[in-house]
Design a protein around this motif. Structure first.
Motif, short mmCIF file in Angstrom:
data_model
loop_
_atom_site.label_atom_id
_atom_site.label_comp_id
_atom_site.label_asym_id
_atom_site.label_seq_id
_atom_site.Cartn_x
_atom_site.Cartn_y
_atom_site.Cartn_z
N LEU A 138 0.08 6.37 4.17
CA LEU A 138 -0.73 7.57 4.44
C LEU A 138 -0.23 8.21 5.74
N GLU A 159 -4.75 8.47 13.44
CA GLU A 159 -5.72 7.38 13.33
C GLU A 159 -6.82 7.46 14.37
N GLU A 190 0.82 -1.22 0.00
CA GLU A 190 0.00 0.00 0.00
C GLU A 190 0.84 1.25 0.00
N ALA A 191 0.26 2.33 -0.51
CA ALA A 191 0.87 3.64 -0.35
C ALA A 191 0.77 4.02 1.12
N GLU A 228 -8.06 -0.08 7.62
CA GLU A 228 -8.47 -1.49 7.64
C GLU A 228 -9.90 -1.62 8.14
#
Ligand code: AMP
Ligand code: GLY
Length: 426
Positions: free
Chosen positions: A191, A195, A188-189, A286
């Protein structure tokens, strides 16, 4: 109604504590439970993945509702097991179907699902071929995010600064570093942001949003050191305001529920959405198909509804009739852990000095009661100390005071849960 809760951590203790307060609840059974859950019901030594044993127990006792805490039985299809069985199919089971649990059970499935429904998440590539993975890594900037596709006990995500090391780790993963779980890898990229966690209860058509929480995954103060299952949590989260929640609901929650329907996936349980705010815009990190731990230990104490009633409405497909009532106060929870966790740690140390008054809610995670009445440690995460206050500082002061009071050998806890949120400008 007799209720069975599957699991044995702080999450399940908080659920047992809450459900026992409902006038709809007759007896609670917790499998396997822990040294704290027995204060609200009866612990039964049944493994959470042994569906046949669970069936026997449910029929013998006359259980009317089953609440599933951890992800494993969900991903293995406990909902489908109940619905395929003539004797069990009428029993309320608060759980997604096996297909729905794939939102957590396969990261590749979740990414594909989000792509189809246009839900904001990091750009990604799903690989089972090393060279294809290396080609994608070369298109990305560091740090590199590698995720095992399947369940890996919370350890399957690697964030790596160097390209060479990312290539090496990719190879190790494809070669079985996390067993079958990493035979496929999602890259994944990265980020950058802050959170938070949103919990949604759904009957498949209607949904209700529970109090928002933030957990603290790193073992050390100031979010340093190794990742853990969670060292503490706070709810609500000051930067997650009405504007942010409106974006989350419109861009993420509604499309998620709709797309489950479009794909004919039955989902009657919790969706835990791990989010990151990137300059005020929410992205999904997720999905999990259950409640979080230790987030539950702050979310459930702030929920003023009768939880059994909510579950009953959910089971009947009438969740729309409920309104979620939130305690306005702030909840903090501080996790007491065994020294050494998340690496090797000792079990069996005697726990003393748990306060008898109700200044704090002491939720047991890894504890065990011996026949002689002694309480001993039985896991890395031992006890979650939850407190309510008018703000983060006042709640945390109580959590920390009780955390200090409870004694066992090599006890360790973080004292800074939630404090970053007082400084944060997001
Ligand atoms: P997960 O198991 O997917 O929640 O990942 C574990 C942790 O890794 C998350 O809580 C994040 O802190 C971090 N993480 C996962 N994916 C990304 C991403 N695309 N960008 C930045 N951090 C991430
Ligand atoms: N606290 C994060 C989790 O339950 O996965």
């Amino acid at each position: 109604m007799n209720i069975l809760i599957l699991g044995g951590g702080g999450r399940e203790h908080a659920l047992a504590w809450k459900m026992k307060q409902s006038p709809l609840c007759r007896n609670i059974f917790i499998a396997p439970g822990n040294g704290g859950t027995s204060a609200h019901g009866t612990n039964v030594p049944i493994p959470i993945n042994d569906f046949e044993k669970i069936k026997k127990f449910v029929l013998k006792i006359g259980i009317g509702m089953v609440v599933v805490g951890p992800e494993e039985p969900l991903v293995r299809g406990i909902w489908d097991f109940f619905k395929a069985d003539e004797a069990l199919k009428h029993i309320a089971i608060i759980a997604p179907s096996k297909a729905g649990a794939q939102l957590e059970g396969s990261k590749a499935f979740a990414k594909q699902f989000m792509a189809e429904a246009n839900i904001p998440t990091a750009a990604y590539c799903e690989v089972n071929d090393y060279q294809q993975g290396v080609d994608f890594l070369k298109t990305q900037k560091p740090p590199y995010v590698l995720k095992a596709d399947g369940l890996a006990a919370g350890k399957g995500v690697l964030i790596i600064n160097e390209l060479r090391e990312a290539e090496r780790e990719l190879k190790a993963m494809l070669d079985g570093k996390f067993g079958a779980a990493s035979s496929k890898v999602v890259i994944e990229a990265f980020l950058k942001g802050i959170e938070f966690s949103v919990f949604v209860l759904t009957d498949g058509s209607n949904y209700k949003i529970l109090p928002v929480a933030k957990d603290y995954k790193r073992v050390g103060e100031g979010d340093t050191g190794l990742n853990t299952g969670g060292m503490g949590a706070v709810s609500p989260v000051p930067f997650v305001d009405k504007t942010m929640m409106a974006k989350v609901e419109e861009r993420i929650i509604i499309p998620t529920i709709q797309h489950l329907k479009t794909r004919n996936i039955i989902y009657k349980g919790f969706i835990f959405i791990g989010l990151i705010s990137v300059e005020g815009e929410p992205f999904v990190i997720e999905y999990n198909c259950r409640l979080g731990d230790p987030e539950t230990e702050v979310v459930i104490p702030r929920l003023r509804n009768d939880l059994v009633k909510l579950f009953d409405l959910l089971d009947k497909g009438r969740l729309a009739e409920a309104s979620i009532l939130q305690d306005r106060r702030t909840a903090t929870t501080v996790m007491l852990t065994a020294g050494g966790y998340p690496n090797d740690y000792k079990k069996g140390d005697v726990i003393t000095n748990i306060p008898k008054n109700e200044s704090a809610l002491v939720f047991h995670a890894g504890t065990h009661s011996l026949p002689d009445g002694k309480l001993v440690t039985n896991g890395g995460r031992v006890i979650a100390v939850t407190a309510l206050g008018t703000d983060i500082e006042s709640a945390l002061a109580i959590s920390n005071q009780v955390a200090q009071q409870i004694q066992f050998e090599n006890k360790y806890y973080r004292t800074d849960i939630g404090l970053d949120l007082l400084l944060e400008k997001v």
